[in-house]
Design an enzyme around this catalytic site. Structure first.
Site, PDB file in Angstrom:
ATOM      1  N   ARG A  97       1.004  -1.082  -0.046  1.00  0.00           N
ATOM      2  CA  ARG A  97      -0.029   0.061  -0.064  1.00  0.00           C
ATOM      3  C   ARG A  97       0.878   1.139  -0.040  1.00  0.00           C
ATOM      4  O   ARG A  97       1.746   1.139   0.825  1.00  0.00           O
ATOM      5  CB  ARG A  97      -0.930   0.235   1.324  1.00  0.00           C
ATOM      6  CG  ARG A  97      -1.870  -1.095   1.343  1.00  0.00           C
ATOM      7  CD  ARG A  97      -2.872  -1.250   0.342  1.00  0.00           C
ATOM      8  NE  ARG A  97      -3.775  -0.073   0.377  1.00  0.00           N
ATOM      9  CZ  ARG A  97      -4.675  -0.018  -0.663  1.00  0.00           C
ATOM     10  NH1 ARG A  97      -4.572  -0.791  -1.664  1.00  0.00           N
ATOM     11  NH2 ARG A  97      -5.596   1.082  -0.627  1.00  0.00           N
ATOM     12  N   HIS A 115      13.400  -2.302  -1.073  1.00  0.00           N
ATOM     13  CA  HIS A 115      13.165  -2.258  -2.566  1.00  0.00           C
ATOM     14  C   HIS A 115      14.068  -3.103  -3.353  1.00  0.00           C
ATOM     15  O   HIS A 115      15.470  -2.917  -3.240  1.00  0.00           O
ATOM     16  CB  HIS A 115      13.227  -0.780  -2.991  1.00  0.00           C
ATOM     17  CG  HIS A 115      12.562  -0.790  -4.404  1.00  0.00           C
ATOM     18  ND1 HIS A 115      11.270  -0.762  -4.682  1.00  0.00           N
ATOM     19  CD2 HIS A 115      13.210  -0.551  -5.684  1.00  0.00           C
ATOM     20  CE1 HIS A 115      11.174  -0.634  -5.936  1.00  0.00           C
ATOM     21  NE2 HIS A 115      12.358  -0.610  -6.589  1.00  0.00           N
TER      22      HIS A 115
HETATM   23  C1  GRF Z   1      10.661  -7.905  -1.726  1.00  0.00           C
HETATM   24  O1  GRF Z   1      11.168  -8.249  -2.986  1.00  0.00           O
HETATM   25  C2  GRF Z   1      10.581  -6.668  -1.283  1.00  0.00           C
HETATM   26  O2  GRF Z   1      12.154  -5.951  -1.659  1.00  0.00           O
HETATM   27  C3  GRF Z   1       9.623  -5.937  -2.037  1.00  0.00           C
HETATM   28  O3  GRF Z   1       8.811  -6.906  -1.813  1.00  0.00           O
HETATM   29  C4  GRF Z   1       9.372  -8.127  -1.610  1.00  0.00           C
HETATM   30  C5  GRF Z   1       8.522  -8.768  -0.696  1.00  0.00           C
HETATM   31  O4  GRF Z   1       8.918 -10.078  -0.442  1.00  0.00           O
HETATM   32  N1  GRF Z   1       9.361  -4.619  -1.417  1.00  0.00           N
HETATM   33  P1  GRF Z   1       8.879 -10.991   0.926  1.00  0.00           P
HETATM   34  O5  GRF Z   1       6.993 -10.697   1.417  1.00  0.00           O
HETATM   35  O6  GRF Z   1       9.615 -10.252   1.878  1.00  0.00           O
HETATM   36  O7  GRF Z   1       9.038 -12.223   0.787  1.00  0.00           O
END
Ligand code: GRF
Length: 221
Positions: A97, A115
């Site tokens: 979100r 990210h």
């Molecule tokens: C990860 O690649 C993170 O960098 C991005 O969303 C993904 C989440 O993966 N913001 P998880 O839910 O932590 O496995």
């Protein structure tokens, strides 16, 4: 920024799989790690990460955005839950979100995100497809303080990951994810140890070592 307490209380916001949450849970299980998740909030009841938190004995809350009339009310519920649990640092970990300026300001410098690209390149979704299309030879991940603009804010840490010539989106995502799982706990550790300081909108990490010379990719014999 000074360390907030001996063991910093983390609130982790998720929407799905929760593998970065798991990395923080695993790090927090070590006695000498200076932070631990005390509350996991998901905006989606089906998020796999909720089971990971429950298995580790961490409190969970589902705060579904659809149950609130507007973003303001949704975010007020997030803040209330975080405050009630005594959260000192909020970690976004796959939280899908967008947050308003009001929420981001309320948690300014106590709200971080991971990210899957080397920001400011490849903001938004499908970062690995973006990286492959651009033909970059390195991508990676970024841990940063959150500011109101999407995927922006002072960068705490980046991990560079080489792109292979035969990479698919999936193979690249897996390599970057492994780097994420090392990076997020490390950045949180530095913050909890009080080693992270903002100089304007740049982050300085106390005790950072001089890095080795450039890494080149691709490389040939
Ligand atoms: C990860 O690649 C993170 O960098 C991005 O969303 C993904 C989440 O993966 N913001 P998880 O839910 O932590 O496995």
């Amino acid at each position: 920024m000074a360390a907030i307490t001996a063991r910093t209380r983390l609130g982790v916001l998720i929407s799905g799989r929760g593998s970065n949450l798991q990395a923080l849970i695993d790090a927090g299980a070590a006695v000498d790690y200076p932070a631990a998740p005390v509350l996991v909030i998901s905006n989606r009841p089906e998020a796999q990460g909720l089971a990971r938190a429950a298995a580790a004995g961490i409190r969970t809350r589902v705060i579904a955005h659809g149950s609130y009339p507007d973003r303001g009310r949704f975010e007020a519920a997030l803040t209330e839950a975080l405050d009630e649990a005594g959260v000192e640092l909020v970690c976004l970990a796959g939280f899908m979100r967008l947050l308003t300026a009001a929420f981001v300001t309320r948690w300014r410098d106590r709200l971080i995100n991971i990210h899957p690209s080397l920001l400011p390149a490849f903001k938004g979704l499908d970062t690995h497809a973006q990286a492959l299309a651009a033909g970059v030879k390195f991508t990676g991940c970024t841990v940063h303080f959150v500011r109101p603009d999407m995927d922006s804010g002072p960068i705490i840490l980046q991990a560079a990951v080489p792109v292979r010539q035969d990479d698919s989106e999936e193979s690249l995502a897996a390599r970057v994810l492994a780097a994420e799982h090392r990076s997020y706990p490390l950045a949180v550790r530095w913050i909890a140890e009080g080693r992270v300081r903002l100089a304007g909108e740049r982050v300085l990490v106390e005790g950072a070592l001089v890095q080795p010379p450039s890494t080149i990719n691709p490389w040939t014999d």
